[in-house]
Write a protein that holds these residues in place. Structure first.
Motif, PDB file in Angstrom:
ATOM      1  N   GLY A   1      27.895 -29.711  68.677  1.00 22.08           N
ATOM      2  CA  GLY A   1      28.879 -29.017  68.856  1.00 22.08           C
ATOM      3  C   GLY A   1      29.599 -29.128  70.458  1.00 22.08           C
ATOM      4  O   GLY A   1      30.694 -29.280  70.724  1.00 22.08           O
ATOM      5  N   ALA A   2      28.600 -29.851  71.071  1.00 19.97           N
ATOM      6  CA  ALA A   2      28.864 -29.973  72.512  1.00 19.97           C
ATOM      7  C   ALA A   2      28.583 -31.402  73.095  1.00 19.97           C
ATOM      8  O   ALA A   2      29.269 -32.497  73.389  1.00 19.97           O
ATOM      9  CB  ALA A   2      28.509 -29.045  73.550  1.00 19.97           C
TER      10      ALA A   2
ATOM     11  N   VAL B   1      34.030 -28.285  73.409  1.00 15.61           N
ATOM     12  CA  VAL B   1      33.105 -27.333  73.208  1.00 15.61           C
ATOM     13  C   VAL B   1      33.015 -27.138  71.638  1.00 15.61           C
ATOM     14  O   VAL B   1      33.755 -27.603  70.845  1.00 15.61           O
ATOM     15  CB  VAL B   1      33.564 -25.719  73.838  1.00 15.61           C
ATOM     16  CG1 VAL B   1      33.153 -26.022  75.184  1.00 15.61           C
ATOM     17  CG2 VAL B   1      35.128 -25.521  73.556  1.00 15.61           C
ATOM     18  N   GLY B   2      32.245 -26.338  71.205  1.00 15.08           N
ATOM     19  CA  GLY B   2      31.964 -25.665  69.922  1.00 15.08           C
ATOM     20  C   GLY B   2      33.179 -24.997  69.630  1.00 15.08           C
ATOM     21  O   GLY B   2      33.769 -24.389  70.434  1.00 15.08           O
ATOM     22  N   ASP B   3      33.176 -24.598  68.246  1.00 16.47           N
ATOM     23  CA  ASP B   3      34.299 -23.701  67.777  1.00 16.47           C
ATOM     24  C   ASP B   3      33.949 -22.361  68.362  1.00 16.47           C
ATOM     25  O   ASP B   3      35.031 -21.612  68.252  1.00 16.47           O
ATOM     26  CB  ASP B   3      34.177 -23.854  66.234  1.00 16.47           C
ATOM     27  CG  ASP B   3      34.892 -22.800  65.552  1.00 16.47           C
ATOM     28  OD1 ASP B   3      36.197 -22.768  65.374  1.00 16.47           O
ATOM     29  OD2 ASP B   3      34.249 -21.954  65.070  1.00 16.47           O
ATOM     30  N   ASP B   4      32.771 -21.813  68.548  1.00 16.17           N
ATOM     31  CA  ASP B   4      32.591 -20.593  69.142  1.00 16.17           C
ATOM     32  C   ASP B   4      33.287 -20.055  70.480  1.00 16.17           C
ATOM     33  O   ASP B   4      33.566 -19.143  70.907  1.00 16.17           O
ATOM     34  CB  ASP B   4      31.106 -20.153  69.269  1.00 16.17           C
ATOM     35  CG  ASP B   4      30.381 -21.202  70.200  1.00 16.17           C
ATOM     36  OD1 ASP B   4      30.732 -22.301  70.217  1.00 16.17           O
ATOM     37  OD2 ASP B   4      29.393 -20.679  70.793  1.00 16.17           O
ATOM     38  N   GLN B   5      33.545 -21.266  71.233  1.00 17.81           N
ATOM     39  CA  GLN B   5      34.492 -21.125  72.314  1.00 17.81           C
ATOM     40  C   GLN B   5      35.895 -21.228  72.659  1.00 17.81           C
ATOM     41  O   GLN B   5      36.488 -21.054  73.638  1.00 17.81           O
ATOM     42  CB  GLN B   5      33.754 -21.936  73.300  1.00 17.81           C
ATOM     43  CG  GLN B   5      32.429 -21.989  73.774  1.00 17.81           C
ATOM     44  CD  GLN B   5      32.141 -20.794  74.311  1.00 17.81           C
ATOM     45  OE1 GLN B   5      32.836 -20.062  75.041  1.00 17.81           O
ATOM     46  NE2 GLN B   5      30.920 -20.185  74.044  1.00 17.81           N
TER      47      GLN B   5
ATOM     48  N   LEU C   1      38.738 -29.618  72.663  1.00 17.69           N
ATOM     49  CA  LEU C   1      38.477 -30.565  71.966  1.00 17.69           C
ATOM     50  C   LEU C   1      37.117 -29.830  71.063  1.00 17.69           C
ATOM     51  O   LEU C   1      36.089 -30.002  71.287  1.00 17.69           O
ATOM     52  CB  LEU C   1      37.751 -31.758  72.481  1.00 17.69           C
ATOM     53  CG  LEU C   1      38.938 -32.457  73.760  1.00 17.69           C
ATOM     54  CD1 LEU C   1      38.150 -33.452  74.732  1.00 17.69           C
ATOM     55  CD2 LEU C   1      40.192 -33.045  73.121  1.00 17.69           C
ATOM     56  N   ILE C   2      37.756 -29.784  69.674  1.00 16.14           N
ATOM     57  CA  ILE C   2      36.715 -28.991  68.969  1.00 16.14           C
ATOM     58  C   ILE C   2      36.149 -29.704  67.775  1.00 16.14           C
ATOM     59  O   ILE C   2      34.846 -29.749  67.431  1.00 16.14           O
ATOM     60  CB  ILE C   2      37.307 -27.626  68.698  1.00 16.14           C
ATOM     61  CG1 ILE C   2      37.048 -26.615  69.863  1.00 16.14           C
ATOM     62  CG2 ILE C   2      36.539 -26.719  67.355  1.00 16.14           C
ATOM     63  CD1 ILE C   2      37.761 -25.338  69.799  1.00 16.14           C
ATOM     64  N   GLY C   3      37.020 -30.185  67.031  1.00 12.13           N
ATOM     65  CA  GLY C   3      36.828 -30.721  65.394  1.00 12.13           C
ATOM     66  C   GLY C   3      35.349 -31.438  65.361  1.00 12.13           C
ATOM     67  O   GLY C   3      34.273 -31.079  65.910  1.00 12.13           O
ATOM     68  N   GLY C   4      35.338 -32.138  64.285  1.00 13.12           N
ATOM     69  CA  GLY C   4      34.088 -33.127  63.909  1.00 13.12           C
ATOM     70  C   GLY C   4      33.675 -32.276  62.438  1.00 13.12           C
ATOM     71  O   GLY C   4      34.028 -31.101  62.348  1.00 13.12           O
ATOM     72  N   PRO C   5      32.567 -32.881  61.866  1.00 13.10           N
ATOM     73  CA  PRO C   5      32.261 -32.410  60.627  1.00 13.10           C
ATOM     74  C   PRO C   5      31.423 -30.872  60.722  1.00 13.10           C
ATOM     75  O   PRO C   5      31.352 -30.144  59.725  1.00 13.10           O
ATOM     76  CB  PRO C   5      31.344 -33.465  59.983  1.00 13.10           C
ATOM     77  CG  PRO C   5      31.448 -34.447  60.775  1.00 13.10           C
ATOM     78  CD  PRO C   5      32.031 -34.260  62.097  1.00 13.10           C
ATOM     79  N   ALA C   6      30.949 -30.690  61.757  1.00 10.75           N
ATOM     80  CA  ALA C   6      29.969 -29.594  62.300  1.00 10.75           C
ATOM     81  C   ALA C   6      30.605 -28.986  63.580  1.00 10.75           C
ATOM     82  O   ALA C   6      29.842 -28.719  64.124  1.00 10.75           O
ATOM     83  CB  ALA C   6      28.724 -29.845  62.150  1.00 10.75           C
ATOM     84  N   PRO C   7      31.744 -28.289  63.530  1.00 14.00           N
ATOM     85  CA  PRO C   7      32.155 -27.655  64.703  1.00 14.00           C
ATOM     86  C   PRO C   7      31.446 -26.445  65.027  1.00 14.00           C
ATOM     87  O   PRO C   7      31.098 -26.195  66.032  1.00 14.00           O
ATOM     88  CB  PRO C   7      33.743 -27.468  64.545  1.00 14.00           C
ATOM     89  CG  PRO C   7      33.713 -27.406  63.145  1.00 14.00           C
ATOM     90  CD  PRO C   7      32.809 -28.218  62.636  1.00 14.00           C
ATOM     91  N   ARG C   8      30.846 -25.744  63.978  1.00 11.52           N
ATOM     92  CA  ARG C   8      29.984 -24.732  64.243  1.00 11.52           C
ATOM     93  C   ARG C   8      28.645 -24.786  63.366  1.00 11.52           C
ATOM     94  O   ARG C   8      28.904 -24.589  62.268  1.00 11.52           O
ATOM     95  CB  ARG C   8      30.933 -23.298  63.833  1.00 11.52           C
ATOM     96  CG  ARG C   8      29.749 -22.142  64.265  1.00 11.52           C
ATOM     97  CD  ARG C   8      30.415 -20.879  63.793  1.00 11.52           C
ATOM     98  NE  ARG C   8      31.817 -20.695  64.656  1.00 11.52           N
ATOM     99  CZ  ARG C   8      32.176 -19.806  65.273  1.00 11.52           C
ATOM    100  NH1 ARG C   8      31.338 -18.775  65.309  1.00 11.52           N
ATOM    101  NH2 ARG C   8      33.281 -19.537  65.937  1.00 11.52           N
ATOM    102  N   VAL C   9      27.388 -25.089  63.963  1.00 11.85           N
ATOM    103  CA  VAL C   9      26.433 -25.176  63.121  1.00 11.85           C
ATOM    104  C   VAL C   9      25.788 -23.779  63.191  1.00 11.85           C
ATOM    105  O   VAL C   9      25.539 -22.949  63.793  1.00 11.85           O
ATOM    106  CB  VAL C   9      25.260 -26.161  64.023  1.00 11.85           C
ATOM    107  CG1 VAL C   9      23.997 -26.459  63.211  1.00 11.85           C
ATOM    108  CG2 VAL C   9      25.832 -27.625  64.118  1.00 11.85           C
TER     109      VAL C   9
END
Ligand code: ADP
Ligand code: NA
Length: 351
Positions: free
Chosen positions: A23-24, A147-151, A199-207
């Protein structure tokens, strides 16, 4: 215009895990070629939830070691710890006066962390956490935050704080000549602080947790089986993935088939992120297969990606003189930049 400057931080609170990496930290690494990057070990944030830490210094070193072991270049960019630059706390105070209490009380992370506790048990710092986070970013007038989607919600608050500062001090900003013309939505604004872009995206923004696909993988989860730590050895990674909660069905061949199967979706997302592929691509390979086939493939992949990082992290953590010198040098460079902003902010306010 504002120079594209990236800022992000990780708390020195132990058990750095795969969620933090995907995520980060991995994004921090990817941004280095095209951006000027400032990566911070946010030790002032670490005392918001728990005040006393017996191993604070070694935790700070371990985050810095993870950054560098993952491929961040501390010479081209800046790696430092937050408390080395007191300007973060100074700007946070000003933002405490810009922001409204209600904005802080609405944050879901605050509500989660404070839930079940009464007002005597929750620090004022935990409530004000997003204000310090806004200061971390804006004291460098950074524009991009991986950052991860949690932020995400905290970053929206950072924009709200920047915007309110720009409006409240609008006349002062104009008078000092320190502002820049930016566009917020459709509106042209004469601003001092930029509007940050997440900048959040990607296949696993929140693990998610390996034990419960509805909870995020977290340092603070009581069960060590819920997360893969960056310092786990290959046997531990293997054990945790084999024990990861799943359902009895085979993997679907389309992403739609992951709906309502959070644990399956999480493992596929992790596989995709670790192999730089999309979930669809992973399912075109593993669709129709049982977890008894998919899990060992995931173990191999995770060990391949993580073990070089783990090895390098351990090596760096053993050489405390070297890590401390990197943090000191980064702190000096960060401080010079932050002080430049604070001189202007003090000027704008009229101090
Ligand atoms: P934690 O939430 O585990 O305490 P931090 O708050 O220090 O970790 O977060 C460090 C970075 O890692 C942040 O950018 C955050 O968005 C990211 N992060 C944390 N947990 C996850 C997760 N489960 N999935 C994706 N990113 C995460
Ligand atoms: Na977090």
């Amino acid at each position: 215009a504002f120079k594209p400057l990236v800022f992000s931080g990780v708390q020195p609170t132990g058990n750095l895990h795969l969620g933090n990496y995907l995520g980060a930290i991995r994004k921090f690494v990817a941004l280095q070629d095209e951006h000027d990057c400032i990566y911070c070990v946010v030790d002032l944030h670490a005392i918001t939830a728990q005040l006393v830490h017996d191993d604070m210094r070694s935790q700070i070193r371990s985050i810095a070691a993870a950054f560098i072991a993952s491929g961040i270049d501390p010479k081209k960019h800046i790696v430092f710890n937050q408390s080395a630059v007191p300007q973060h706390a100074e700007l946070a105070w000003i933002f405490n006066c810009v922001a409204r209490i209600g904005w802080m009380e609405r944050m879901t992370q605050f509500k989660d962390k404070a839930s079940g506790k009464n007002a005597e048990q929750v620090s004022l710092g935990l409530l004000a956490y997003p204000s310090l986070m806004a200061a971390d970013i804006l004291v460098y007038r950074a524009t991009h935050v991986p950052v991860g989607d949690d932020q995400k919600q905290h970053l929206e608050l950072t924009r709200d704080i920047a915007q309110k500062f720009n409006i409240d001090f609008g006349d002062h900003i104009r008078r000092t000549g320190l502002g820049l013309d930016i566009v917020v939505g459709e509106e042209p604004v004469h601003a001092y602080f930029p509007m940050v872009e997440p900048l959040i995206g990607g296949p696993a923004p929140r693990v998610m947790s390996l034990r419960d696909g509805t909870k995020k993988m977290s340092k603070s989860d009581a069960s060590d089986l819920s997360r893969i730590n960056l310092l786990d050895d290959a046997d531990t990674i293997s054990k945790k993935i084999r024990k990861a909660k799943t359902d009895p069905d085979a993997l679907p061949s389309e992403v739609d088939g992951l709906k309502g199967r959070p644990e399956a979706e999480n493992l596929v997302g992790i596989y995709a992120a670790l192999s730089d592929r999309t979930k669809a691509d992973v399912l075109s390979e593993f669709g129709g297969q049982q977890f008894s086939v998919f899990k060992p493939a995931l173990v191999d992949l995770a060990v391949n990606v993580l073990s070089p990082i783990t090895g390098e992290m351990r090596r760096l953590m053993d050489d405390t003189t070297h890590i401390d010198a990197i943090l000191r040098d980064g702190g000096e460079r960060a401080r010079a930049r932050a002080e430049k902003t604070m001189q202007e902010v003090r000027d704008i306010i009229g101090f």
